[in-house]
Each structure stands twice: as C-alpha cells, then as structure tokens.
Enzyme design. Structure first.
Site, mmCIF file in Angstrom:
data_model
loop_
_atom_site.group_PDB
_atom_site.id
_atom_site.type_symbol
_atom_site.label_atom_id
_atom_site.label_comp_id
_atom_site.label_asym_id
_atom_site.label_seq_id
_atom_site.Cartn_x
_atom_site.Cartn_y
_atom_site.Cartn_z
ATOM 1 N N ARG A 75 0.830 -1.212 0.000
ATOM 2 C CA ARG A 75 0.000 0.000 0.000
ATOM 3 C C ARG A 75 0.865 1.263 0.000
ATOM 4 O O ARG A 75 0.614 2.213 -0.754
ATOM 5 C CB ARG A 75 -0.888 -0.007 1.243
ATOM 6 C CG ARG A 75 -2.273 0.378 0.891
ATOM 7 C CD ARG A 75 -3.175 0.525 2.054
ATOM 8 N NE ARG A 75 -4.126 1.542 1.675
ATOM 9 C CZ ARG A 75 -5.339 1.287 1.215
ATOM 10 N NH1 ARG A 75 -5.773 0.065 1.104
ATOM 11 N NH2 ARG A 75 -6.137 2.270 0.840
ATOM 12 N N ARG A 101 -10.344 4.818 -2.407
ATOM 13 C CA ARG A 101 -9.197 4.427 -1.581
ATOM 14 C C ARG A 101 -8.899 5.529 -0.583
ATOM 15 O O ARG A 101 -8.982 6.713 -0.926
ATOM 16 C CB ARG A 101 -7.948 4.217 -2.439
ATOM 17 C CG ARG A 101 -8.094 3.169 -3.496
ATOM 18 C CD ARG A 101 -8.007 1.799 -2.903
ATOM 19 N NE ARG A 101 -8.114 0.783 -3.937
ATOM 20 C CZ ARG A 101 -8.314 -0.499 -3.683
ATOM 21 N NH1 ARG A 101 -8.419 -0.926 -2.438
ATOM 22 N NH2 ARG A 101 -8.409 -1.363 -4.655
ATOM 23 N N LEU A 103 -6.295 7.695 1.388
ATOM 24 C CA LEU A 103 -4.899 8.112 1.197
ATOM 25 C C LEU A 103 -4.288 8.484 2.544
ATOM 26 O O LEU A 103 -4.902 9.210 3.335
ATOM 27 C CB LEU A 103 -4.838 9.297 0.239
ATOM 28 C CG LEU A 103 -5.314 8.972 -1.191
ATOM 29 C CD1 LEU A 103 -5.421 10.250 -2.022
ATOM 30 C CD2 LEU A 103 -4.390 7.961 -1.862
ATOM 31 N N ASN A 117 -12.015 16.342 -1.307
ATOM 32 C CA ASN A 117 -12.818 15.127 -1.472
ATOM 33 C C ASN A 117 -14.295 15.485 -1.548
ATOM 34 O O ASN A 117 -14.753 16.418 -0.888
ATOM 35 C CB ASN A 117 -12.585 14.199 -0.264
ATOM 36 C CG ASN A 117 -13.354 12.906 -0.362
ATOM 37 O OD1 ASN A 117 -13.321 12.227 -1.385
ATOM 38 N ND2 ASN A 117 -14.078 12.551 0.697
ATOM 39 N N HIS A 119 -18.017 14.063 -0.686
ATOM 40 C CA HIS A 119 -18.629 13.062 0.197
ATOM 41 C C HIS A 119 -20.150 13.183 0.077
ATOM 42 O O HIS A 119 -20.686 14.292 0.262
ATOM 43 C CB HIS A 119 -18.164 13.324 1.639
ATOM 44 C CG HIS A 119 -18.678 12.319 2.606
ATOM 45 N ND1 HIS A 119 -18.265 10.997 2.595
ATOM 46 C CD2 HIS A 119 -19.601 12.414 3.607
ATOM 47 C CE1 HIS A 119 -18.884 10.342 3.555
ATOM 48 N NE2 HIS A 119 -19.704 11.172 4.177
ATOM 49 N N ASP A 171 -12.979 11.132 5.862
ATOM 50 C CA ASP A 171 -14.188 11.959 5.771
ATOM 51 C C ASP A 171 -14.188 13.049 6.846
ATOM 52 O O ASP A 171 -15.166 13.247 7.573
ATOM 53 C CB ASP A 171 -15.457 11.098 5.878
ATOM 54 C CG ASP A 171 -15.555 10.117 4.726
ATOM 55 O OD1 ASP A 171 -14.984 10.402 3.664
ATOM 56 O OD2 ASP A 171 -16.179 9.069 4.903
#
Ligand code: GRF
Length: 216
Positions: A75, A101, A103, A117, A119, A171
C-alpha cells in the site's frame, strides 16, 4: 476558446463512473471553470469509466493499480507510485471524485493542502458526529463508503453532500462547501444517490472555480 494565461492545474482521481469528473470537463469546455484546467485523471481501477471520459476529452489518463490492498508495504509503495505519477503533472489541486481508496500521509504529505474530497452526506465544520440542517434538524454525520444507504436505513428526512479538504482522518477536514438534499418517500439508494450527484455536479464546479480564482 483560448487557454487561460495561468492555468490552475487540476488532477481528478476516480474509481468508477466519473459523472463528477464529467461535470468538470463539461464546465471546462464551456468556459465555466475559470482558469482551472483538468490535466490528469487517475484511477486505481482499469475499468473505471472516468478514464474513458478523460481520453474522450484529450486529458491524460493513468491507471495505477493497487494489487494487495491489505499489505501495508504494498500500500505504501502504491501511494508513492500514485504520488510520483501525479507529481509529474504538477497539479495545484487534486480532486477525489468517487475515489474509493483512503490516502495516508505517504501520499498527502507530498501535496499539502492540495487534496479535496467529495462526500455524499452532510459533514459538520467541527469534525463532530452530528450535523444541524438549515431547518434545525439534528442528524448524524455519516462517514464511510455506504452513507447514501445509511441515510435511508436511518430514516433521515434530509441528507446532502460535502466537499472538504482531505486530512489523514477519513471523511474529515475543513469543509469547503455543502448542500442539503431532501429524502423523498419511495427513494431507493439509486434514486437518492442520483439526486445527490446532480447537486454534487454543480458544487464541485463551484468549488474548483473558486479555488482556481483564489490561487490563480
Ligand atoms: C459521488 O457521490 C461522491 O460523493 C462519492 O462517490 C460518488 C462518485 O460519483 N465519493 P461519480 O463517479 O462522480 O459518478
């Protein structure tokens, strides 16, 4: 349309359909993305339709596979590779648009404060576990990969979408924009997610344009 004098270079990471990527590409084509320019689309999945969307628009597309996601060494190596590919395109901003994925700092430390991001639920400003809607209803802050189904399962009257800066906490991170979406009687995960995406398409274009203006 002439290319902007100082383009604000944007990389978009996708794992699936890429309808949000399409919204960005369409906005760029119609001149509605300010000085932002999509320079790279990356996916961890070879079959992500987002890669096709990129190629159709003449945007570089890269597939960076993660073979053994549960092996920490594999990973970390994958995140280094992902960062190397991305860095070659010198992005000012990286948009995680349905990138499935997580990070870690291995990647994030290479692009400090440059990763955002999308959401598909409402997240609060304080990183807490609850969100108060515009009409004063307190709902749980839903996190994880199944938040549209979770909103239905919990019988919430309202959900929505959030765009936030990415930190190592999943998140979480400073909120840049959010919008509420009512849950309608008879909604299924598909109908609700589709309505959320319609709102997300507008929101992501707004946020990228705003960041480009501020940083361009
Ligand atoms: C969006 O709902 C986004 O919030 C979530 O994944 C979905 C991606 O949709 N993280 P698409 O691939 O852009 O259609």
């Amino acid at each position: 349309m002439n290319a902007p004098a100082h383009p604000y270079r944007v990389a978009v990471f996708v794992s699936g359909s890429g309808s949000n990527l399409q919204a960005l590409l369409d906005a760029q084509q119609t001149g509605d993305l300010g000085n932002a320019e999509i320079v790279l689309v990356v996916s961890d999945r070879a079959d992500a339709y987002g890669l096709q969307r990129a190629l159709k628009h003449g945007v570089a597309a890269a597939f960076v596979p993660l073979r053994r996601p549960r092996d920490p060494a594999v990973r970390a190596e994958w995140e280094h590779r992902l960062a190397d590919v991305t860095a070659a395109f010198t992005p000012d901003l990286i948009v995680l648009a349905g990138f499935m994925r997580v990070l870690s700092p291995v990647f994030l430390d290479r692009f400090p404060n440059r990763v955002i991001n999308q959401h598909p639920a409402l997240l609060p400003d304080d990183g807490g576990d609850a969100f108060t809607t515009s009409c004063g209803v307190v709902i749980p802050a839903l996190r994880g990969a199944h938040v549209v189904a979770d909103a239905l399962r919990l019988g919430l009257p309202i959900t929505g979408c959030t765009i936030h800066r990415v930190t190592p906490a999943v998140d979480d991170g400073p909120v840049l924009a959010r919008a509420e979406v009512p849950i309608l009687p008879g909604d299924t995960e598909e109908t609700l997610h589709e309505r959320i995406k319609q709102v997300e398409h507008r929101l992501i274009v707004e946020v990228v344009t705003r960041l480009a203006r501020l940083n361009g």
